[in-house]
Design a protein around this motif. Sequence first.
Motif, PDB file in Angstrom:
ATOM      1  N   SER A  16       0.859  -1.198   0.000  1.00  0.00           N
ATOM      2  CA  SER A  16       0.000   0.000   0.000  1.00  0.00           C
ATOM      3  C   SER A  16       0.889   1.239   0.000  1.00  0.00           C
ATOM      4  CB  SER A  16      -0.914  -0.008   1.233  1.00  0.00           C
ATOM      5  OG  SER A  16      -1.677  -1.176   1.284  1.00  0.00           O
ATOM      6  N   LYS A  17       1.622   1.404  -1.081  1.00  0.00           N
ATOM      7  CA  LYS A  17       2.580   2.502  -1.152  1.00  0.00           C
ATOM      8  C   LYS A  17       1.885   3.857  -1.192  1.00  0.00           C
ATOM      9  CE  LYS A  17       6.463   0.074  -3.263  1.00  0.00           C
ATOM     10  NZ  LYS A  17       7.543   0.137  -4.271  1.00  0.00           N
ATOM     11  N   LEU A  18       2.607   4.853  -0.714  1.00  0.00           N
ATOM     12  CA  LEU A  18       2.080   6.220  -0.746  1.00  0.00           C
ATOM     13  C   LEU A  18       1.892   6.658  -2.187  1.00  0.00           C
ATOM     14  CD1 LEU A  18       1.419   8.964   0.615  1.00  0.00           C
ATOM     15  CD2 LEU A  18       3.848   9.520   0.397  1.00  0.00           C
ATOM     16  N   THR A  19       0.666   7.086  -2.499  1.00  0.00           N
ATOM     17  CA  THR A  19       0.372   7.620  -3.828  1.00  0.00           C
ATOM     18  C   THR A  19      -0.058   9.081  -3.755  1.00  0.00           C
ATOM     19  OG1 THR A  19      -1.900   6.804  -3.642  1.00  0.00           O
ATOM     20  CG2 THR A  19      -0.304   5.354  -4.734  1.00  0.00           C
ATOM     21  N   ILE A  90      11.566   4.298   3.784  1.00  0.00           N
ATOM     22  CA  ILE A  90      10.695   5.329   3.217  1.00  0.00           C
ATOM     23  C   ILE A  90      10.618   5.207   1.701  1.00  0.00           C
ATOM     24  CG2 ILE A  90      10.406   7.823   2.867  1.00  0.00           C
ATOM     25  CD1 ILE A  90      11.725   8.212   5.649  1.00  0.00           C
ATOM     26  N   LEU A  91      11.767   5.069   1.057  1.00  0.00           N
ATOM     27  CA  LEU A  91      11.808   4.981  -0.404  1.00  0.00           C
ATOM     28  C   LEU A  91      11.073   3.745  -0.916  1.00  0.00           C
ATOM     29  CD1 LEU A  91      15.493   6.115  -1.051  1.00  0.00           C
ATOM     30  CD2 LEU A  91      13.417   7.381  -1.623  1.00  0.00           C
ATOM     31  N   ASN A  92      11.149   2.639  -0.153  1.00  0.00           N
ATOM     32  CA  ASN A  92      10.455   1.417  -0.560  1.00  0.00           C
ATOM     33  C   ASN A  92       8.957   1.488  -0.327  1.00  0.00           C
ATOM     34  OD1 ASN A  92      12.611  -0.132  -1.540  1.00  0.00           O
ATOM     35  ND2 ASN A  92      13.209  -0.750   0.525  1.00  0.00           N
ATOM     36  N   SER A  93       8.518   2.510   0.407  1.00  0.00           N
ATOM     37  CA  SER A  93       7.096   2.596   0.756  1.00  0.00           C
ATOM     38  C   SER A  93       6.353   3.671  -0.030  1.00  0.00           C
ATOM     39  CB  SER A  93       6.947   2.878   2.257  1.00  0.00           C
ATOM     40  OG  SER A  93       7.346   4.201   2.557  1.00  0.00           O
ATOM     41  N   ILE A  98       6.701   9.631  -6.667  1.00  0.00           N
ATOM     42  CA  ILE A  98       6.987  10.485  -5.514  1.00  0.00           C
ATOM     43  C   ILE A  98       8.476  10.480  -5.187  1.00  0.00           C
ATOM     44  CG2 ILE A  98       6.469  10.865  -3.049  1.00  0.00           C
ATOM     45  CD1 ILE A  98       3.738   9.597  -3.581  1.00  0.00           C
ATOM     46  N   VAL A  99       9.158   9.403  -5.564  1.00  0.00           N
ATOM     47  CA  VAL A  99      10.594   9.292  -5.295  1.00  0.00           C
ATOM     48  C   VAL A  99      11.345  10.505  -5.837  1.00  0.00           C
ATOM     49  CG1 VAL A  99      12.700   7.963  -5.784  1.00  0.00           C
ATOM     50  CG2 VAL A  99      10.588   6.777  -5.168  1.00  0.00           C
ATOM     51  N   GLU A 100      10.911  10.989  -7.000  1.00  0.00           N
ATOM     52  CA  GLU A 100      11.576  12.128  -7.633  1.00  0.00           C
ATOM     53  C   GLU A 100      11.596  13.364  -6.737  1.00  0.00           C
ATOM     54  OE1 GLU A 100      13.194  12.113 -10.594  1.00  0.00           O
ATOM     55  OE2 GLU A 100      12.791   9.957 -10.590  1.00  0.00           O
ATOM     56  N   LYS A 114       9.345  16.686   3.849  1.00  0.00           N
ATOM     57  CA  LYS A 114       9.006  17.037   2.471  1.00  0.00           C
ATOM     58  C   LYS A 114       7.720  16.339   2.033  1.00  0.00           C
ATOM     59  CE  LYS A 114       9.609  18.834  -1.624  1.00  0.00           C
ATOM     60  NZ  LYS A 114       9.430  20.291  -1.837  1.00  0.00           N
ATOM     61  N   ILE A 115       7.619  15.052   2.369  1.00  0.00           N
ATOM     62  CA  ILE A 115       6.423  14.291   1.998  1.00  0.00           C
ATOM     63  C   ILE A 115       5.197  14.867   2.692  1.00  0.00           C
ATOM     64  CG2 ILE A 115       5.304  12.035   2.182  1.00  0.00           C
ATOM     65  CD1 ILE A 115       8.117  10.796   1.843  1.00  0.00           C
ATOM     66  N   LYS A 116       5.358  15.237   3.964  1.00  0.00           N
ATOM     67  CA  LYS A 116       4.239  15.847   4.699  1.00  0.00           C
ATOM     68  C   LYS A 116       3.825  17.157   4.051  1.00  0.00           C
ATOM     69  CE  LYS A 116       2.840  17.504   9.252  1.00  0.00           C
ATOM     70  NZ  LYS A 116       3.229  17.703  10.662  1.00  0.00           N
ATOM     71  N   GLU A 117       4.816  17.951   3.663  1.00  0.00           N
ATOM     72  CA  GLU A 117       4.536  19.233   3.001  1.00  0.00           C
ATOM     73  C   GLU A 117       3.744  19.026   1.717  1.00  0.00           C
ATOM     74  OE1 GLU A 117       7.076  22.484   0.423  1.00  0.00           O
ATOM     75  OE2 GLU A 117       8.094  21.486   2.082  1.00  0.00           O
TER      76      GLU A 117
END
Length: 225
Positions: A16-19, A90-93, A98-100, A114-117
Amino acid sequence: MAAPINNTLMSLITQSKLTGPNYEDWHCNIMLLLKAEGLNSVLTEESPTIPSTDMDGTEDIAEFTAEQLKERVDIFKSYHQRDSKTQLYILNSIDKSIVEFVKGISSAGDMMAKIKELYSQQDTHIEYKLVDKIHSLKLEPETPVLDHVMKIQNLFEQLEGLGSEKFSLKYKRNIIFKSLPGSFSPFIFNFNMNKLDVQLTELGNILQEVKRAIKKERQKCTSPR
């Protein structure tokens, strides 16, 4: 026994990766994994430094004994090992798209920030849509009143689940009353005048009976004499 739990959590976040829209669920899952691995503290720790001989503002290596220096180096290595492992989790999830956005960020804490932002503000949009839906919902003629009431209750639960304020039972009832057609006005007036206090499920059952009574009265008025 820790390994199977961690493997289960790792499987959960990789499946269930972050999308983007699922940020809250993802954040909960990744934090559970990091906590299970003893890595969650690295997100808020400052990177330790090693004393140096260079005149760059760091501590002077000459002021430390060999034992103290070794201890500082061990702390430095431990932090960066934990930080690197956390970054990999984090990168695997997260989705490849989004990795970019987090490439080149040097610490796990900054990655999470950054992801939260980028994605936590989506909750504000979801919250707005739920509020708008709650206030615009009207009882459809063929919809059972109890189903209608439960739908509004479910929307409130979703809204409160996003961390919004807890709404009073009275406020929820008023929203339900507002969503009903004018034929319910006498009942609503009597309900408020008598200061009745019932839970939403009970209110739904009462309103269902009121609707039947209204329908029966209309049939009586329109039937030929």
